[in-house]
Design a protein around this motif. Structure first.
Motif, PDB file in Angstrom:
ATOM      1  N   LYS A 222       2.263   5.763  -5.746  1.00 44.18           N
ATOM      2  CA  LYS A 222       1.695   4.406  -5.666  1.00 44.18           C
ATOM      3  C   LYS A 222       0.315   4.425  -5.004  1.00 44.18           C
ATOM      4  CE  LYS A 222       1.922  -0.247  -5.551  1.00 44.18           C
ATOM      5  NZ  LYS A 222       0.752  -0.646  -4.788  1.00 44.18           N
ATOM      6  N   GLN A 223       0.177   5.260  -3.974  1.00 46.50           N
ATOM      7  CA  GLN A 223      -1.120   5.358  -3.287  1.00 46.50           C
ATOM      8  C   GLN A 223      -2.215   5.815  -4.262  1.00 46.50           C
ATOM      9  OE1 GLN A 223      -0.198   7.901   0.122  1.00 46.50           O
ATOM     10  NE2 GLN A 223       1.458   6.524   0.684  1.00 46.50           N
TER      11      GLN A 223
ATOM     12  N   GLU B 295       1.328  15.346   4.464  1.00 42.76           N
ATOM     13  CA  GLU B 295      -0.050  14.853   4.577  1.00 42.76           C
ATOM     14  C   GLU B 295      -0.987  15.993   4.974  1.00 42.76           C
ATOM     15  OE1 GLU B 295      -0.682  11.716   3.682  1.00 42.76           O
ATOM     16  OE2 GLU B 295      -2.814  12.154   3.885  1.00 42.76           O
ATOM     17  N   LEU B 296      -0.555  16.789   5.929  1.00 43.79           N
ATOM     18  CA  LEU B 296      -1.411  17.880   6.409  1.00 43.79           C
ATOM     19  C   LEU B 296      -1.476  19.020   5.393  1.00 43.79           C
ATOM     20  CD1 LEU B 296      -0.393  17.793  10.167  1.00 43.79           C
ATOM     21  CD2 LEU B 296      -2.535  16.990   9.160  1.00 43.79           C
TER      22      LEU B 296
ATOM     23  N   SER C  50      -6.595  20.059  -0.500  1.00 45.54           N
ATOM     24  CA  SER C  50      -7.828  19.378  -0.921  1.00 45.54           C
ATOM     25  C   SER C  50      -9.058  20.099  -0.383  1.00 45.54           C
ATOM     26  CB  SER C  50      -7.821  17.909  -0.467  1.00 45.54           C
ATOM     27  OG  SER C  50      -8.014  17.787   0.930  1.00 45.54           O
ATOM     28  N   GLN C  51      -8.940  20.689   0.798  1.00 51.20           N
ATOM     29  CA  GLN C  51     -10.091  21.385   1.388  1.00 51.20           C
ATOM     30  C   GLN C  51     -10.400  22.683   0.633  1.00 51.20           C
ATOM     31  OE1 GLN C  51      -9.967  21.647   5.681  1.00 51.20           O
ATOM     32  NE2 GLN C  51     -10.239  19.438   5.886  1.00 51.20           N
TER      33      GLN C  51
ATOM     34  N   GLY D  91       0.800  -1.227   0.000  1.00 43.22           N
ATOM     35  CA  GLY D  91       0.000   0.000   0.000  1.00 43.22           C
ATOM     36  C   GLY D  91       0.828   1.270   0.000  1.00 43.22           C
TER      37      GLY D  91
ATOM     38  N   LEU E 117       3.789   8.123  -2.540  1.00 45.02           N
ATOM     39  CA  LEU E 117       2.588   8.935  -2.753  1.00 45.02           C
ATOM     40  C   LEU E 117       1.962   8.636  -4.122  1.00 45.02           C
ATOM     41  CD1 LEU E 117       3.765  12.368  -1.277  1.00 45.02           C
ATOM     42  CD2 LEU E 117       2.304  10.645  -0.178  1.00 45.02           C
TER      43      LEU E 117
ATOM     44  N   LEU F 108      -3.752  17.834   2.638  1.00 48.03           N
ATOM     45  CA  LEU F 108      -5.133  17.858   3.142  1.00 48.03           C
ATOM     46  C   LEU F 108      -5.701  19.274   3.046  1.00 48.03           C
ATOM     47  CD1 LEU F 108      -7.364  16.164   4.658  1.00 48.03           C
ATOM     48  CD2 LEU F 108      -6.302  16.963   6.788  1.00 48.03           C
TER      49      LEU F 108
ATOM     50  N   HIS G 106     -10.828  10.497  -2.547  1.00 49.52           N
ATOM     51  CA  HIS G 106     -11.697   9.959  -1.489  1.00 49.52           C
ATOM     52  C   HIS G 106     -12.964  10.803  -1.319  1.00 49.52           C
ATOM     53  CE1 HIS G 106      -9.369   6.571  -0.064  1.00 49.52           C
ATOM     54  NE2 HIS G 106      -8.276   7.303   0.011  1.00 49.52           N
ATOM     55  N   TYR G 107     -12.888  12.113  -1.589  1.00 44.71           N
ATOM     56  CA  TYR G 107     -14.097  12.964  -1.481  1.00 44.71           C
ATOM     57  C   TYR G 107     -15.080  12.698  -2.616  1.00 44.71           C
ATOM     58  CZ  TYR G 107     -10.941  15.929   1.385  1.00 44.71           C
ATOM     59  OH  TYR G 107     -10.041  16.409   2.303  1.00 44.71           O
TER      60      TYR G 107
ATOM     61  N   TYR H  27     -12.254  21.601  -2.478  1.00 37.68           N
ATOM     62  CA  TYR H  27     -13.625  21.224  -2.104  1.00 37.68           C
ATOM     63  C   TYR H  27     -14.485  22.466  -1.892  1.00 37.68           C
ATOM     64  CZ  TYR H  27     -17.445  18.938   0.389  1.00 37.68           C
ATOM     65  OH  TYR H  27     -18.690  18.477   0.768  1.00 37.68           O
TER      66      TYR H  27
ATOM     67  N   ASP I  79      -3.105   2.947  -6.699  1.00 40.49           N
ATOM     68  CA  ASP I  79      -3.977   1.960  -6.056  1.00 40.49           C
ATOM     69  C   ASP I  79      -5.435   2.424  -6.004  1.00 40.49           C
ATOM     70  OD1 ASP I  79      -1.879   0.244  -5.712  1.00 40.49           O
ATOM     71  OD2 ASP I  79      -1.575   0.689  -3.586  1.00 40.49           O
ATOM     72  N   LEU I  80      -5.646   3.726  -6.204  1.00 36.48           N
ATOM     73  CA  LEU I  80      -7.018   4.249  -6.275  1.00 36.48           C
ATOM     74  C   LEU I  80      -7.456   4.442  -7.734  1.00 36.48           C
ATOM     75  CD1 LEU I  80      -6.717   6.873  -3.397  1.00 36.48           C
ATOM     76  CD2 LEU I  80      -8.238   4.872  -3.385  1.00 36.48           C
TER      77      LEU I  80
ATOM     78  N   GLY J 143     -18.837  14.662   2.545  1.00 39.71           N
ATOM     79  CA  GLY J 143     -18.063  15.903   2.461  1.00 39.71           C
ATOM     80  C   GLY J 143     -16.598  15.676   2.762  1.00 39.71           C
ATOM     81  N   LEU J 144     -16.076  16.481   3.681  1.00 39.26           N
ATOM     82  CA  LEU J 144     -14.663  16.390   4.053  1.00 39.26           C
ATOM     83  C   LEU J 144     -14.442  15.505   5.280  1.00 39.26           C
ATOM     84  CD1 LEU J 144     -13.739  20.192   3.794  1.00 39.26           C
ATOM     85  CD2 LEU J 144     -13.225  18.393   2.131  1.00 39.26           C
TER      86      LEU J 144
ATOM     87  N   ARG K  50      -9.962   7.498   6.478  1.00 38.55           N
ATOM     88  CA  ARG K  50     -10.411   7.653   5.080  1.00 38.55           C
ATOM     89  C   ARG K  50      -9.216   7.542   4.138  1.00 38.55           C
ATOM     90  NH1 ARG K  50     -14.637  12.465   3.196  1.00 38.55           N
ATOM     91  NH2 ARG K  50     -15.273  11.456   1.245  1.00 38.55           N
TER      92      ARG K  50
ATOM     93  N   SER L 133      -8.445   1.989   0.166  1.00 43.32           N
ATOM     94  CA  SER L 133      -8.892   1.916  -1.231  1.00 43.32           C
ATOM     95  C   SER L 133      -9.984   0.853  -1.358  1.00 43.32           C
ATOM     96  CB  SER L 133      -7.719   1.560  -2.148  1.00 43.32           C
ATOM     97  OG  SER L 133      -7.299   0.236  -1.888  1.00 43.32           O
TER      98      SER L 133
ATOM     99  N   ARG M 206      -5.054  12.518  -3.674  1.00 45.45           N
ATOM    100  CA  ARG M 206      -5.584  11.319  -2.992  1.00 45.45           C
ATOM    101  C   ARG M 206      -6.811  11.669  -2.157  1.00 45.45           C
ATOM    102  NH1 ARG M 206      -3.529  10.049   1.774  1.00 45.45           N
ATOM    103  NH2 ARG M 206      -1.448  10.682   1.091  1.00 45.45           N
ATOM    104  N   HIS M 207      -6.696  12.749  -1.377  1.00 50.45           N
ATOM    105  CA  HIS M 207      -7.865  13.143  -0.572  1.00 50.45           C
ATOM    106  C   HIS M 207      -9.045  13.493  -1.479  1.00 50.45           C
ATOM    107  CE1 HIS M 207      -6.125  12.893   3.396  1.00 50.45           C
ATOM    108  NE2 HIS M 207      -5.031  13.512   2.963  1.00 50.45           N
TER     109      HIS M 207
END
Lengths: 236, 236
Positions: B98-99, B31-32, B38-39, A22, B96, B35, B75-76, B42, B102-103, A222-223, A203, A206, B71-72
């Motif tokens: 690869k992740q 990651e943060l 992504s927000q 993963g 990153l 994120l 998922h949204y 959105y 996988d999606l 949503g988020l 979240r 996959s 990625r995020h």
């Protein structure tokens, strides 16, 4: 539709797979797991209803999730206090603790005293890899969690519960029934013994991984990094 | 109150400090940061107004933030496509990518074609460490971003802009004016040349770090990882 659950063995294999094929690092997964936990606390304990939260952290990954959650909670405006009596020597955990210290989050050693000056509690002591006996110094902590009237949010498992069988038949933890539970990635079999409000978080799974491990990715909105499952979903 | 800004040199020192005495890993910070990005997407591009998003990633950390954001977004419920022509060989970036694979997130090589089948764009090509000339193959990409009528969200800096001085006086990027900009940790001096909607993200900065680098931690609301700053805040 019943929620499908993940045995302790399957949960361990899933974790391992996320970090091998993963390609996730444990830093990433723990950050997202802890973020999920913080979102549950935010939802069930609005800031204006008491912002003091005592986070009890165990020695392993569950404790790490608690440390991350506490940091996010601090940024949201809560006042976390950390009980972390068996600190891991791994670099990651030491860094997570340092991040809290830099936010002036206090670490305390006396759990009963800390209970007297908090509004709610996060139980991040033991997770899906727990089995066997509750070791020192945690029996007294679990006992205090059984007896307190304050609401407890457990991470992945009410600590001391058997992952497959639920609460111990007798002794420490046998009457521990937290108000809230967040299952990370997927619920474990113990959820069928859980009577409170239940959430799923994490979240990052996959659809292909979920399919392989035979569970459903919940319908996040949503988020949100969490989903509350309705009580009927828990009739397994 | 005017927003305080962080020079390119100060931003580099801050990043270094977060990862040394601050005890954060780059996995955590990216990651943060991703994120946060992504927000913003959105918020400015509701899912029902077109869910196809083309994420253009550069070779460094800015590109990594774009990969995490994608990625995020997946998922949204968005349909991201990645343009990542100069892949970093570092382990983190490979993971990153690869992740995303996988999606089932597609990676494309032809930017102009990809532009024809997207609803909006994330510009994660260059960040605060950019200086000098735009290297191949990015001049044509920046030119396409200048010419497109699709909305662009830039990460930390509109790519090709000088971090202190803003858009180049002539040539590639001189007329690149993205609709949206997210500044990570704190705005850079270039924001005074930016006319669109501006956000700040990166809800991990401690008050003591912000004080040391002489900027304000923005007033994040609720669980948000981003804050939109009002236009008056940008009169520097």
């Amino acid at each position: 539709m019943a929620i499908k659950t993940l045995s302790a063995k399957a949960a361990a294999a899933l974790d391992k797979e996320l970090m091998s094929t993963g390609a996730f690092s444990i830093d990433q997964l723990m950050e997202l797991a802890g973020l999920s936990v913080s979102q549950v606390v935010y939802r069930v304990h609005p800031l204006n209803k008491g912002n003091r939260v005592l986070v009890a952290c165990g020695p392993g990954n569950n404790g790490g999730d608690g440390l991350v959650a506490a940091r996010h909670l601090r940024h949201y405006g809560y006042q976390p206090t950390i009980y972390y009596p068996k600190r891991s020597k791994s670099d990651l955990y030491q860094r997570l603790a340092k991040q809290l210290e830099d936010l002036d989050v206090p670490f305390v050693e006396d759990f009963p005293s800390a209970l007297k000056s908090t509004d709610h509690i996060v139980d991040a002591i033991f997770g899906f890899s727990f089995s066997g006996e509750v070791r020192e110094p945690f029996p007294a902590v679990i006992k205090a969690l059984e007896e307190t009237k304050l609401p407890v949010t457990s991470v992945d498992a009410p600590s001391s519960w058997n992952i497959e069988e639920g609460p111990p038949k007798s002794g420490v933890g046998s009457s521990f029934h937290p108000a809230f539970l967040i299952s990370l990635t997927a619920p474990k079999p113990l959820v069928k013994h859980f009577q409170g409000r239940h959430f799923v978080g994490g979240r990052f799974v996959s659809p292909s991984i979920a399919k392989k491990y035979d569970f459903e990715v919940p319908e996040y909105q949503g988020l949100d990094q969490i989903v509350e499952t309705s009580p009927t979903d828990q009739k397994l």
